[in-house]
Design a protein around this motif. Structure first.
Motif, short mmCIF file in Angstrom:
data_model
loop_
_atom_site.label_atom_id
_atom_site.label_comp_id
_atom_site.label_asym_id
_atom_site.label_seq_id
_atom_site.Cartn_x
_atom_site.Cartn_y
_atom_site.Cartn_z
N PHE A 147 0.84 -1.21 0.00
CA PHE A 147 0.00 0.00 0.00
C PHE A 147 0.87 1.26 0.00
O PHE A 147 0.63 2.20 -0.78
CB PHE A 147 -0.90 -0.01 1.24
N ALA A 148 1.89 1.29 0.86
CA ALA A 148 2.74 2.47 0.97
C ALA A 148 3.53 2.72 -0.30
O ALA A 148 3.57 3.84 -0.83
CB ALA A 148 3.69 2.32 2.17
N MET A 149 4.17 1.66 -0.81
CA MET A 149 4.98 1.82 -2.02
C MET A 149 4.10 2.16 -3.22
O MET A 149 4.48 2.96 -4.09
CB MET A 149 5.76 0.54 -2.28
N GLY A 150 2.91 1.57 -3.28
CA GLY A 150 2.00 1.88 -4.38
C GLY A 150 1.52 3.32 -4.34
O GLY A 150 1.45 3.99 -5.37
N SER A 151 1.18 3.79 -3.14
CA SER A 151 0.69 5.17 -3.01
C SER A 151 1.78 6.17 -3.36
O SER A 151 1.54 7.15 -4.09
CB SER A 151 0.19 5.42 -1.58
N LEU A 152 2.98 5.94 -2.86
CA LEU A 152 4.07 6.84 -3.16
C LEU A 152 4.50 6.72 -4.62
O LEU A 152 4.85 7.71 -5.26
CB LEU A 152 5.26 6.56 -2.23
N GLY A 153 4.46 5.48 -5.14
CA GLY A 153 4.77 5.30 -6.55
C GLY A 153 3.80 6.05 -7.44
O GLY A 153 4.18 6.61 -8.47
N CYS A 326 0.25 5.86 -13.02
CA CYS A 326 -0.35 6.28 -11.75
C CYS A 326 -1.44 5.31 -11.31
O CYS A 326 -1.49 4.90 -10.14
CB CYS A 326 -0.95 7.69 -11.88
N ILE A 327 -2.31 4.94 -12.24
CA ILE A 327 -3.40 4.01 -11.92
C ILE A 327 -2.84 2.67 -11.45
O ILE A 327 -3.27 2.11 -10.43
CB ILE A 327 -4.31 3.81 -13.15
#
Length: 491
Positions: A147-153, A326-327
């Motif tokens: 979740f964290a890496m995806g959001s920041l990515g 982004c998606i």
């Protein structure tokens, strides 16, 4: 305030970031975004820089190549730097160097000074993604890292969206120097924010000592190899400026690797590669960087040189791809936490292969927005593959090895990208020359021009076919190497 250390306990509480951790992480994210933005923003401005200074295109290309070269040298040092120095000291020093470089490039009267400024920008931004990555893995529990890496990515993926577009607009309206003016302003703002509000996530270990011989081997090894490969874009491989630095680099890297494996406290801990899952993730990331770092170089040739569109239009055509990234980053991280790496990576690598194959079908009469559609598909695939697989592979390491793992995987990615771009660009150029030579049999200038156009299209087509084959290899590696639930250590 800045001297207080944010540990996992006082950074992540009741499933949420605390306010100080959120602010500090936001600053790190913005700074990393600026670095990504800087690397991509200049691509549309290269033709004008070449024309203004009256230099060869191959020399002007160093404005983008130098980023890969410098980052390839800097990244192997990140495990030591992030252990030896505090977060604040690293970030403040990095942004000071970045701002100085942007200022120099903005005001420089000659191309060498502009290139020197660009080099300082690369030094300043080169270490920021590993710092952010290590910080995330230090704060978030294992089950929330996707979740964290995806959001920041997702946040960082905005850079490819607005970088080329804004760079093209600035170049067309205000000239290329306005790009460095805006980067100088951004650098100052980030530096001020770091000084005022950034807290430490580690305090640094003063007892850590770098093995300076290893540092020298790293600089000569990685730097020499990357410099030699970069030169093959404009020189035959038999030229001393190619084979000599590549030879020095290869010897330096072999010596560096042997030295690291026999040291108690290596500069770059290569033992992480013994972990099968981490090794698989690193191979996938390296293949993706090798195959696709060159597309940002030769697809603008298709859009601008072959199809006659402007630098601004080039950026607009690439915009949907960045939105796709982004998606994919947003949903990919959440899917990783819920379903594991295997289904996410299989979906992503399949999309990546199909999008690249679609690009390989383009011709001189293709609807130009097909480029956007295929790039959107490709970047969806990249987002579902690269970040989830990298997160999964680092999750498979013990916490004390995450810093070393981040340094190793980012080093391999930078090497693959810096080598892949010139290799595939040279492949494209060679195929172009061969095809043009076959077609240009008439002294008629119109026939020669048509032959040159058809030759370039031929070179781009077959280079994209090669990239498609590499994406198929990635898919096979994922099928064989990623098994079970991806978010579990040792999966």
């Amino acid at each position: 305030m800045g001297k207080e250390i944010l540990t996992r306990t006082n950074s992540f509480h009741n499933g949420h970031l605390t306010h100080p951790a959120f602010v500090s992480l936001a600053i790190l994210t913005v700074i990393t975004f600026v670095g990504n933005f800087t690397q991509l923003q200049l691509s549309s401005a290269l033709p004008q820089i070449v024309a203004d200074f009256g230099i060869p295109t191959t020399l002007g290309q160093w404005m983008t190549s130098v980023f890969q070269l410098v980052m390839g040298i800097m990244v192997p040092l990140t495990a030591f730097l992030t252990t030896r120095f505090s977060t604040r000291r690293i970030v403040i020093a990095s942004m000071a160097v970045f701002t100085l470089g942007s200022l120099l490039a903005w005001l420089a009267p000659t191309f060498p000074l502009v290139l020197a400024g660009r080099t300082l920008e690369a030094i300043g931004s080169g270490i920021m993604w590993p710092v952010l990555q290590i910080t995330i893995f230090g704060i978030f529990p294992l089950e929330r890292r996707g979740f964290a890496m995806g959001s920041l990515g997702m946040a960082l993926s905005v850079a490819p969206a607005i970088g080329p577009v804004l760079g093209g607009c600035q170049t067309d309206t205000s000239g290329w120097r306005s790009i460095f003016l805006s980067l100088t302003v951004l650098g100052v703002l980030c530096l001020v924010a770091s000084v005022l509000w950034l807290r430490n996530f580690n305090d640094g270990d003063a007892s850590q000592r770098a093995d300076f011989f290893s540092v020298a081997l790293s600089v000569f090894g990685f730097g020499g190899l990357l410099y030699g490969f970069t030169n093959i874009e404009s020189n035959p491989i038999s030229s001393p400026v190619c084979w000599a630095p590549m030879t020095v680099g290869a010897v330096g890297i072999v010596w560096f690797v042997l030295r690291q494996t026999h040291m108690d406290r290596p500069l770059l801990d290569l033992s992480v590669l013994r972990n099968r899952s981490f090794r698989t993730g690193t191979i996938v990331a390296s293949l993706s960087f090798f195959a696709f770092s060159s597309i940002i170089v030769f697809m603008p040739m298709y859009i601008q040189d072959l199809r006659g569109y402007s630098a601004t239009m080039n950026g607009v055509i690439w915009l949907p791809g960045a939105i796709g990234m982004c998606i994919a980053q947003f949903f990919g991280g959440r899917m990783l936490d819920r379903y594991g790496a295997r289904p996410v990576a299989l979906c992503g690598s399949t999309l990546l292969m199909l999008g690249t194959l679609g690009m390989a079908t383009l011709n001189l009469e293709s609807w130009i927005w097909l480029v956007s559609i295929y790039q959107f598909t490709r970047m969806l695939g990249m987002g579902f593959t690269l970040m989830p697989v990298t997160t999964w592979s680092l999750n498979c390491l013990e916490p004390r090895l995450v810093s070393a793992g981040s340094a190793v995987t980012n080093t391999c990615r930078q090497l693959a990208g810096a080598i892949g771009a010139p290799v595939l660009v040279v492949t494209m150029s060679s195929l172009t020359r061969m095809r043009t030579g076959q077609l240009a049999q008439s002294p008629d200038p119109s026939v020669a021009a048509a032959a040159a156009q058809d030759g370039l299209m031929f070179g781009i087509h077959w280079t994209l076919v090669i990239s498609t084959i590499i994406s198929l290899c990635m898919l096979i590696v994922i099928i064989v190497g990623i098994r079970g639930r991806g978010a579990r250590r040792g999966a």
